[in-house]
Design an enzyme around this catalytic site. Structure first.
Site, PDB file in Angstrom:
ATOM      1  CE  LYS A  68      -4.505  -1.513   1.570  1.00 18.70           C
ATOM      2  NZ  LYS A  68      -4.347  -2.921   2.038  1.00 18.70           N
ATOM      3  CB  SER A 107       0.051  -8.150  -0.992  1.00 20.12           C
ATOM      4  OG  SER A 107      -0.730  -8.958  -0.137  1.00 20.12           O
ATOM      5  CD  GLU A 127     -11.127   4.473   1.779  1.00 23.45           C
ATOM      6  OE1 GLU A 127     -11.022   5.697   1.546  1.00 23.45           O
ATOM      7  OE2 GLU A 127     -10.533   3.598   1.132  1.00 23.45           O
TER       8      GLU A 127
END
Ligand SMILES: *Cc1c(COP(=O)(O)O)cnc(C)c1O
Length: 401
Positions: free
Chosen positions: A95, A385, A117
Site C-alpha cells: 500500500k 503483498s 477511509e
C-alpha cells in the site's frame, strides 16, 4: 516510470470506463474535483521531476526494488514457487506504493491535507506514513467497530500524526467510513485530496492507483527474466479491491503464455451468503459507491454483508480492471477459504520462515494447491503483498500450538 506504464487493455476510456465497468461520479461538485484530480494526475506522470522524486523515495525510503525469492521448500510440491517480497517494503505491504504517489500528487496540487477511509487500518497507516514524509495533514475515517478491533494500527496512525475520525453510523465499519470520508471531503474540496486505498471508486482512482502499483509488475518481470530466465507460467495475487493484483498483472498482460490468476476470499464457503467476499465468483453487475463493477448485493442493490478472515479483502466490490479481465478472459479468478488461508499462513511461516499477511496467504493457498497439480518445470510467481505481524495474535487464537 513513464506515461506508458499501464497496458492499453486496462486503460479507461474518456468516461472512465473499462468495458462496461468503472465510470465517473455523478455528484456535480465531486465531479468537478475529480476532473481536476484527473488532469493533475495526467500532468504529473509526464513530469520528469515528479517521476524522479517518486523514484528516489521508492528506492531510499520504501526500499525498492523488493526482491524475488525462490521458495524451495514450498516448491517440493511440484511447480516452482517464487515470491515477490512486497512484505519487505517500509510499513510492510504494497500500500505504501500508491500512498506515496497520492501524497506527492496532493502536495503538487497545492493541497494541505489528504482524507481517506480505512477498514483494518492498513491503508490508514500507509497514508499517515506518506503524509508525515511529505508534510501533509492526514484525516482518516474509521468505523468504531474497526477502531476497537484494530488497536495497534489506530495507535500507529496517531503516533504518525494522523487525525482519526470515528464513524458510528450503521454497522460502524468500512462502508460507513467511506461515506463519512466523502462527506468530509465535500466540505473541504479546495484544500484536501481524497486518497483512496485500492483500484476502486470513480475515475480517476482505479487508473491512478493501478499506475502507482504498476512498479510491482515492471520490477518483477525484469527481475524474473534476469535471475531465473524467461517468464513465469502464472502470476498470482490476492484480490480485495485489486490493487496489488493489478500492479503485478499489468506488466504481463501482453505475454500470452503467462496466466494471470487473482485469488478471492471464499471465507467460510461460497455456499454461505454473507460469510465470504468472493466478488468475482458470486457478484453481479451494478453500481457500488460511485462506480460499476461486479459486487455482492442484496435484491434491492444495497451491498451485501461480506466476511473474510483477512480484513483487507473484506469488500463487496472489486476494481473495474479485474471485471474487464474476467469478461475478456485474460484474467482467471480463483478462491481460497479461511481455513486454506490459515493453513497457508502456517506453511509459509514454518517451511520458509516468512510470516505472511492473511490477505497474501490467500494467494499462497492457491499456489500450494496449484503447484501440486503441475510438474517441477512450471513456475508460479506469487505477490506476497504484506507481512503478517498484524495477524499473529488472531492466528494464535484460532490454532493449537
Ligand atoms: C489491503 C491489502 C490487500 C488488499 O488490497 P488490494 O487492493 O486487493 O491489493 C492485500 N494485501 C495486503 C497485505 C493488504 O494490506
Amino acid at each position: 516510470m513513464a506515461k506508458e506504464q499501464l497496458n492499453p487493455m486496462i486503460l479507461p476510456d474518456s468516461d472512465g470506463n473499462f468495458g462496461k465497468h468503472g465510470g465517473k461520479i455523478g455528484h456535480p461538485e465531486l465531479a468537478k474535483a475529480l476532473e481536476e484530480l484527473n488532469t493533475a494526475f495526467h500532468n504529473i506522470i509526464g513530469d520528469e521531476d515528479f517521476i524522479n522524486e517518486m523514484k528516489r523515495l521508492q528506492a531510499a525510503y520504501v526500499g525498492r526494488p523488493s526482491p524475488i525469492y525462490h521458495a524451495q521448500s514450498l516448491s517440493q510440491r511440484g511447480a516452482q514457487i517464487f515470491l515477490k517480497r512486497e512484505d519487505l517494503n517500509h510499513t510492510g505491504a504494497h500500500k505504501i506504493n500508491h500512498c506515496i504517489g497520492e501524497a506527492l500528487l496532493a502536495k503538487k496540487m497545492g493541497k494541505t491535507k489528504v482524507i481517506a477511509e480505512t477498514g483494518a487500518g492498513q491503508h490508514g497507516v500507509a497514508l499517515a506514513t506518506a503524509s508525515a514524509l511529505v508534510g501533509l495533514e492526514c484525516e482518516i475515517h474509521m468505523g468504531v467497530v474497526d477502531i476497537a478491533k484494530e488497536h495497534p494500527n489506530v495507535s500507529r496512525m496517531k503516533i504518525l500524526g494522523a487525525k482519526i475520525v470515528p464513524v458510528s453510523a450503521g454497522a460502524g465499519t468500512l462502508k460507513e467510513a467511506v461515506d463519512s470520508a466523502f462527506e468530509s471531503y465535500l466540505s473541504q474540496l479546495g484544500t484536501a485530496m481524497f486518497a483512496i486505498g485500492s483500484v476502486v471508486g470513480p475515475a480517476p482512482y482505479p487508473e491512478m492507483v493501478a499506475y502507482f502499483q504498476s512498479i510491482v509488475g515492471h520490477e518483477a518481470r525484469e527481475q524474473f527474466a534476469q535471475q531465473y530466465g524467461g517468464l513465469p507460467d502464472e502470476v498470482v495475487a490476492c484480490v480485495g479491491g485489486g490493487s496489488n493484483a493489478i500492479g503485478l498483472f499489468n506488466a504481463f498482460i501482453d505475454d500470452e503464455s503467462v496466466n494471470l490468476v487473482g485469488v478471492e476470499p471464499a471465507g467460510e464457503g461460497l455456499d454461505k451468503p454473507g460469510r465470504h467476499a468472493a466478488t468475482m465468483a458470486k457478484g453481479t453487475f451494478g453500481n457500488i459507491q460511485g462506480f460499476n463493477c461486479y459486487y455482492l448485493q442484496e435484491e434491492d442493490g444495497t451491498p451485501a454483508a461480506v466476511h473474510s478472515i483477512a480484513s483487507g479483502l473484506d469488500y463487496p466490490g472489486v476494481g473495474p480492471q479485474h471485471c474487464l479481465l474476467k469478461d475478456n478472459g485474460r484474467g482467471r479468478y480463483e478462491c481460497a477459504t479461511d481455513q486454506e488461508c490459515l493453513d497457508a499462513f502456517l506453511t509459509l511461516s514454518r517451511e520458509e520462515g516468512i510470516i505472511p499477511a492473511l490477505e497474501s496467504s490467500h494467494a499462497i493457498a492457491y499456489a500450494l494447491r496449484r503447484a501440486a497439480e503441475l510438474d517441477s518445470s512450471k513456475r508460479l510467481l506469487v505477490n506476497l503483498s504484506g507481512r503478517g505481524d498484524k495477524d499473529i495474535d488472531y492466528v494464535l487464537s484460532k490454532i493449537k500450538v
